[in-house]
Structures are given as C-alpha cells and as structure tokens.
Design an enzyme around this catalytic site. Structure first.
Site, short mmCIF file in Angstrom:
data_model
loop_
_atom_site.label_atom_id
_atom_site.label_comp_id
_atom_site.label_asym_id
_atom_site.label_seq_id
_atom_site.Cartn_x
_atom_site.Cartn_y
_atom_site.Cartn_z
NE ARG A 67 -3.93 0.08 0.93
CZ ARG A 67 -4.91 0.58 0.20
NH1 ARG A 67 -5.15 0.10 -1.00
NH2 ARG A 67 -5.64 1.58 0.65
CD GLN A 99 -13.12 8.39 8.17
OE1 GLN A 99 -13.54 7.35 8.65
NE2 GLN A 99 -13.81 9.09 7.30
CG HIS A 117 -8.24 6.25 10.72
ND1 HIS A 117 -9.29 5.91 9.89
CD2 HIS A 117 -8.79 6.41 11.95
CE1 HIS A 117 -10.41 5.87 10.59
NE2 HIS A 117 -10.14 6.18 11.84
CB CYS A 128 12.78 4.84 20.97
SG CYS A 128 12.74 5.33 19.24
CB THR A 184 -16.23 9.04 4.94
OG1 THR A 184 -16.22 8.03 5.95
CG2 THR A 184 -16.98 10.24 5.42
P1 OAD Z 1 -15.24 3.43 2.70
O1 OAD Z 1 -14.62 2.56 1.66
O2 OAD Z 1 -15.98 2.78 3.81
O3 OAD Z 1 -16.25 4.44 1.99
C1 OAD Z 1 -15.91 5.18 0.86
C2 OAD Z 1 -17.05 6.10 0.52
O4 OAD Z 1 -16.64 6.89 -0.58
C3 OAD Z 1 -18.34 5.38 0.09
O5 OAD Z 1 -19.45 5.99 0.75
C4 OAD Z 1 -18.41 5.61 -1.42
O6 OAD Z 1 -19.73 5.73 -1.90
C5 OAD Z 1 -17.68 6.93 -1.55
N1 OAD Z 1 -17.03 7.14 -2.86
C6 OAD Z 1 -16.49 6.22 -3.67
N2 OAD Z 1 -15.99 6.80 -4.77
C7 OAD Z 1 -16.22 8.13 -4.66
C8 OAD Z 1 -15.94 9.28 -5.47
N3 OAD Z 1 -15.33 9.18 -6.64
N4 OAD Z 1 -16.35 10.47 -5.01
C9 OAD Z 1 -16.97 10.61 -3.80
N5 OAD Z 1 -17.25 9.57 -3.01
C10 OAD Z 1 -16.88 8.35 -3.42
O7 OAD Z 1 -14.08 4.39 3.23
P2 OAD Z 1 -14.02 5.28 4.55
O8 OAD Z 1 -15.35 5.81 4.92
O9 OAD Z 1 -12.89 6.23 4.39
O10 OAD Z 1 -10.02 2.65 8.77
O11 OAD Z 1 -13.60 4.17 5.60
C11 OAD Z 1 -13.39 4.58 6.93
C12 OAD Z 1 -12.31 3.74 7.57
O12 OAD Z 1 -12.62 2.35 7.40
C13 OAD Z 1 -10.94 3.86 6.94
O13 OAD Z 1 -10.20 4.96 7.40
C14 OAD Z 1 -10.29 2.58 7.36
C15 OAD Z 1 -11.42 1.65 7.01
O14 OAD Z 1 -11.44 0.41 7.57
C16 OAD Z 1 -9.02 1.94 9.29
O15 OAD Z 1 -8.30 1.22 8.62
C17 OAD Z 1 -8.86 2.11 10.77
#
Ligand code: OAD
Length: 241
Positions: A67, A99, A117, A128, A184
C-alpha cells in the site's frame, strides 16, 4: 439551534477513501473503480488489527509495504486541489480531518490536515516511540533511525486502536461553523459520529459523496456525485466563483 455565522466562519472537513478514489486508490467498502474494494480482497482481521500483527507480522508488513508503495505512484485529484484552494482563499480557518493514510491532501496543497488514522509514509518504533518518515519497505525489519531497534511498524491506526488527535479534532469542531463530510461511508467510529457532535454543537452540516451513506440522514444537506465534481463545485460556490 443553529450557531450564529461570524464574518469568517471556520470549516471542518472530514474526508474518507472516496476523495482518493479518482486518484486510483481502492476504497475499503465499495469498489469505486469498478473493482473489488480493499476489505473484499483482504480480511480486516488478517491485516489491520494488532492481533494480526502478533500472529503474522510478515503478512501485515507486506500488505502495508504494498500500500505504501502504491500511494507513491498516485496523484492528487481535483477534489484534493479544490480543498487546498479553499484553505488558501477562505478568510476563516479550514481544517481537513482525514481518515485517509495517503498523503494526497498534502501533495494537493493543503497544510492544515489532521490524520486521525495515521499515515502510510510514517513508521512507528514501538521501542522508543519515534515516528520517522518512511517511504521504503518494513518487511526486512530495518533499524529505527532513532534507537536502532528493529521494531518499526506502520504508523497507521488498526481496528481496536484509538485514533489519533481526537482532542484537536474536538477543539476544531467546537470552533467550527460548518462541518462537511466527503467520500466516507460513515461506517467507522468515532469519525462516523462527528456529524452528530456537529449537530449537537449547532454547526451546519453538509455531505458530499458518490452515494447516500449510512450517516446521510444526520446531515442538513447531501450532494451526490464524484468528489472531483461535487467538491470543486462546492468550493467554487463558497468562494463566489
Ligand atoms: P469506505 O470505503 O468505507 O467508503 C468510501 C465512501 O466513498 C463510500 O461511501 C463511497 O460511496 C464513496 N465514494 C467512492 N468513490 C467516490 C468518489 N469518486 N467520489 C466521492 N465519493 C466516493 O471508506 P471510509 O469511509 O474512508 O479505517 O472508511 C473509513 C475507515 O474504514 C478507513 O479509514 C479505514 C477503514 O477500515 C481503518 O483502517 C482504521
């Protein structure tokens, strides 16, 4: 009750994987680029928990090495650049709480970014507590530049760990007049709860996302579309273009 607008309202913007989707970075829960999402390709419990790291550190380190390498081949898109323009031109404070563990906000030109995150491009020495910037691999157990111990791990928050900078985020929200959530799914707390906190504080709330999310009902307004379009339009509108 809605908070009174001042001359230079402060804006807090929460971003998620959706803002980086058009840069070619996989989202976690919906295959935004037509392919499978990240958590469809890898089980969260295998790669993104402290238990997984104890059980099979090589698997976890290899996953994050991949990644880390991948994000360095990606470029910020119009949505990242629009938020940077907003920070430059808006007379009030603009805080991006992300995030995302990529560095596309920074490379897009934003300065006031809080990585709740963690960051792919940081390592964390569990001996350390140093957090050196790290662009290479961790699988070979390189020594920590500060103490020499071979105990570096990715500086990303795994499930079961506490997100970073929650005090700073709370303070930014307490001073804000507008809370905007971009790309998100609203599936992971505490970030998913910020909209409710914003409402309790009387802050106006706006969601910009490709599709309705689990949290949509909590927002005053939701605008749907790809981030490169809806974020750019919203910033243009705010800056009076
Ligand atoms: P998700 O993958 O859960 O959600 C992504 C969101 O972006 C969805 O609602 C999609 O509809 C939207 N999306 C996709 N393509 C898009 C675009 N071109 N324009 C606008 N929106 C779009 O990702 P997060 O909400 O970031 O945490 O996930 C939250 C956390 O869950 C992450 O930080 C990570 C993950 O597990 C950890 O690893 C602790």
């Amino acid at each position: 009750m809605m908070r009174a607008m001042t001359l230079h309202p402060a804006i807090v913007i929460l971003t998620g994987a959706g803002i980086s989707a058009e840069s070619g970075i996989d989202t976690f829960r919906s295959g935004a680029n037509g392919g499978p999402s990240l958590w469809e390709q890898h089980r969260v419990e295998d790669v993104a928990t402290p238990e997984a790291f104890v059980r099979d550190p090589d698997l976890v380190l290899r996953f994050y090495d991949m990644r880390r390498a991948a994000i360095q081949t990606k470029e910020p898109n119009a949505a990242h650049r629009a938020l940077a323009r907003l920070e430059r031109e808006w007379p009030g404070t603009v805080t991006v709480v992300t995030q995302n563990v990529d560095d596309l906000h920074e490379r897009g030109g934003s300065h006031n970014v809080i990585h709740m995150h963690g960051e792919h491009l940081n390592a964390w020495c569990t001996t350390c507590d140093a957090r050196p910037r790290w662009t290479g691999l961790l699988i070979d157990r390189p020594p920590c530049p500060a103490c020499g111990a071979r105990t570096l791990r990715p500086d990303v928050v795994w499930f079961g760990e506490i997100p970073y900078h929650l005090d700073r985020i709370q303070r930014a929200l307490a001073d804000a007049h507008l809370f905007v959530s971009i790309g998100t799914s609203g599936a992971v707390y505490p970030a998913a709860g910020f909209v409710r906190l914003a409402r309790e504080l009387g802050i106006a709330t706006l969601e910009l996302n490709l599709e309705r999310s689990q949290g949509s009902a909590w927002f005053d307004e939701t605008r749907l579309g790809p981030a490169s379009e809806v974020v750019t339009q919203w910033v243009d509108q705010l800056l009076g273009r």
